[in-house]
Scaffold this active site. Structure first.
Site, PDB file in Angstrom:
ATOM      1  N   HIS A 154      -7.527  -0.769   5.802  1.00  0.00           N
ATOM      2  CA  HIS A 154      -7.068  -2.150   5.986  1.00  0.00           C
ATOM      3  C   HIS A 154      -7.192  -2.605   7.440  1.00  0.00           C
ATOM      4  O   HIS A 154      -7.508  -3.777   7.699  1.00  0.00           O
ATOM      5  CB  HIS A 154      -5.620  -2.281   5.512  1.00  0.00           C
ATOM      6  CG  HIS A 154      -5.477  -2.239   4.017  1.00  0.00           C
ATOM      7  ND1 HIS A 154      -5.909  -3.260   3.202  1.00  0.00           N
ATOM      8  CD2 HIS A 154      -4.957  -1.287   3.198  1.00  0.00           C
ATOM      9  CE1 HIS A 154      -5.660  -2.957   1.929  1.00  0.00           C
ATOM     10  NE2 HIS A 154      -5.083  -1.761   1.903  1.00  0.00           N
ATOM     11  N   SER A 192       0.806  -1.222   0.000  1.00  0.00           N
ATOM     12  CA  SER A 192       0.000   0.000   0.000  1.00  0.00           C
ATOM     13  C   SER A 192       0.838   1.271   0.000  1.00  0.00           C
ATOM     14  O   SER A 192       1.887   1.343   0.655  1.00  0.00           O
ATOM     15  CB  SER A 192      -0.910   0.019   1.231  1.00  0.00           C
ATOM     16  OG  SER A 192      -1.794  -1.080   1.215  1.00  0.00           O
TER      17      SER A 192
END
Length: 504
Positions: A434, A336
């Site tokens: 997340h 990410s």
């Protein structure tokens, strides 16, 4: 049962509400505080707006006839859609304001039913439940019927998604502070959440054989790592790669959220190996080389679906899909970006320069090395030199500067992700996403994104959020309920180093 003092207090407030309602009625507006704004923006605005809204927004049927009233003609929905779509941006604000203010909830009816509900507290349960149901129905905004009917005509759902995007832009830009606009947004979000519930979504794998229109949209919507050309796109849907999207029957040919996955031997620690280093486009997949699924890009394509849970469900569905295709696969992780880290750090350095607290961020030895590498004087000049460096990518071309800055930037980034909070949750939006899904903040990666964008956003650092499937439910509950972030030893070690070297 409700206490008598509470009933007396509520009745007093209702009487005040009624007096305010009478004043609003006398002025001919729905909100006294916006009377002047209303007259200049709406009455002087769109020709025929009030006439059209009065015609297409049907009165709310009475409680007794709510299930017996015939639906309005489809032409009403089409007329509003055509009318609204033809307006300029500033005129749409006026229409949405008028719609939300004058065609919303009948507050007088609500207050009367609320009093009636209090009066029935000593009655039998059936009577209480019936009055509660009447009150619940009276809280339905009049315009909700129009929205429901629009959703049933061709192109109606997409129209409402785009309309909510307009409403969100109005709220975020503060073009209007009207609470009625916020209420309209809440109504739209509630409806869209129902229409786009996970059971109504279709999971599609995008391949090079998918329709050209879909492939083009996949390329256009890629928000994390832009697609450079058709060869790049072919690579991203080819061997050792997977691309999935949620679609909806009411918006055919329109991907709603897109997830790109790299199939690798181990969890990737940089994006260059995924999107910039090309293997043969014709190579066949070797299952023995596929042990991990790395989610390297997830993009929501519809601004109007903001806040409607789609991305987390897509990841869960894709995990099940990959487990079915590769039963031996056991490692699932994101790779990410860290948007906002560089700007946060530059703001922090500016603040510390003004306060004369630079020594609180880096160790004495690190500051000496920064001073030597940037040829700057100690104190404020060195802090300013570092701040300017972070704002450019020039430092990445210097081996010395890279070596000097790596330990400091890694622990600062770890703190930014783990320690910087908004209302108790991670400040960084990608981290928050997340962590809500139950992932573990697993590994920070240096030199993970060396693109100009990666360096500008996060000093080239990326992070893996790892999904340990037997722990995601527990981790999600800990984060959402107790605001506890589950992190690996590497991340916690960097946070500990930060706390020893820095004093925020």
């Amino acid at each position: 049962m409700i206490s008598h003092p509470a009933i007396w207090a509520f009745r007093s407030s209702v009487r005040c509400w009624r007096r305010l309602a009478d004043l609003k009625a006398a002025l001919g507006v729905s909100d006294v505080s916006v009377c002047r704004w209303y007259s200049t923006q709406i009455r002087g605005g769109v020709t025929g707006m009030e006439e059209i809204l009065t015609r297409v927004v049907a009165p709310l049927p009475t409680y007794e006839t709510r299930d017996k009233s015939p639906p309005p003609p489809e032409s009403n929905s089409l007329e509003f859609m055509h009318f609204y779509s033809s307006l300029k941006k500033e005129d749409r604000l006026g229409v949405l304001t008028k719609l939300s203010q004058d065609f919303g909830v009948d507050h007088k009816s609500v207050s009367e039913l609320a009093v009636k509900l209090l009066d029935t507290q000593l009655r039998d349960l059936a009577t209480i439940l019936q009055v509660e149901d009447r009150l619940r129905y009276s809280l339905t905004p009049r315009y909700k019927q129009l929205l429901n009917h629009i959703s049933r005509v061709e192109g109606g759902v997409k129209f409402l998604v785009d309309l909510r995007a307009d409403v969100l832009e109005i709220i975020s830009s503060k073009a209007s502070e009207s609470p009625h606009i916020r209420d309209l947004n809440g109504t739209l979000k509630s409806l869209l959440s129902e229409w786009f519930s996970v059971g109504l979504l279709r999971l599609e794998r995008i391949t090079w054989q998918s329709p050209c229109e879909i492939l083009q949209k996949i390329s256009q919507y890629e928000a994390v790592h832009p697609v450079r050309n058709w060869t790049d796109l072919k690579r991203r849907v080819g061997p050792y790669r997977r691309c999935y999207a949620f679609t909806h029957a009411a918006m055919p040919g329109e991907p709603l959220v897109v997830l790109h996955v790299a199939l690798t031997e181990d969890i990737s620690d940089n994006i260059q190996s995924i999107v910039r280093e090309f293997a043969s486009l014709d190579s066949e997949e070797d299952v023995n080389k596929i042990n991990a699924a790395v989610f390297y890009s997830i993009s929501s394509t519809q601004a109007g679906l903001q806040g409607v849970e789609l991305g987390n469900y897509l990841i869960k569905r894709v995990v099940r899909e990959l487990q079915s295709e590769f039963p031996h696969m056991a490692m699932f992780s994101s790779l990410s970006p860290i948007p906002g880290f560089s700007s946060w750090l530059q703001g922090l350095l500016s603040q510390y320069r003004k306060e004369g607290r630079g020594s609180d961020l880096l160790s004495e030895q690190e500051w000496k090395e920064v001073e030597q590498a940037t040829d700057s004087a100690p104190g404020a000049p060195a802090i300013e030199a570092l701040r300017k460096l972070i704002g450019t990518s020039e430092w990445t071309h210097s081996e010395r500067l890279t070596r000097v800055l790596e330990p400091a930037l890694m622990r600062l980034c770890a703190w930014y992700l783990y320690g910087e909070k908004r209302r108790g949750y991670a400040l960084n939006p990608v981290a928050n996403f997340h962590l809500q899904n139950g992932a573990t903040m697993w590994r920070l990666n240096w030199h993970a994104d060396t693109s100009p964008r990666g360096v500008a956003n996060s000093c080239g650092i990326m992070v893996n959020y790892r999904y340990f499937l037997n722990e995601t439910s527990k981790n999600s509950a800990l984060y959402l309920q107790n605001k506890v972030i589950t992190a690996s030893e590497q991340v916690l070690g960097l946070v500990s180093q930060f706390q020893k070297n820095s004093k925020l």
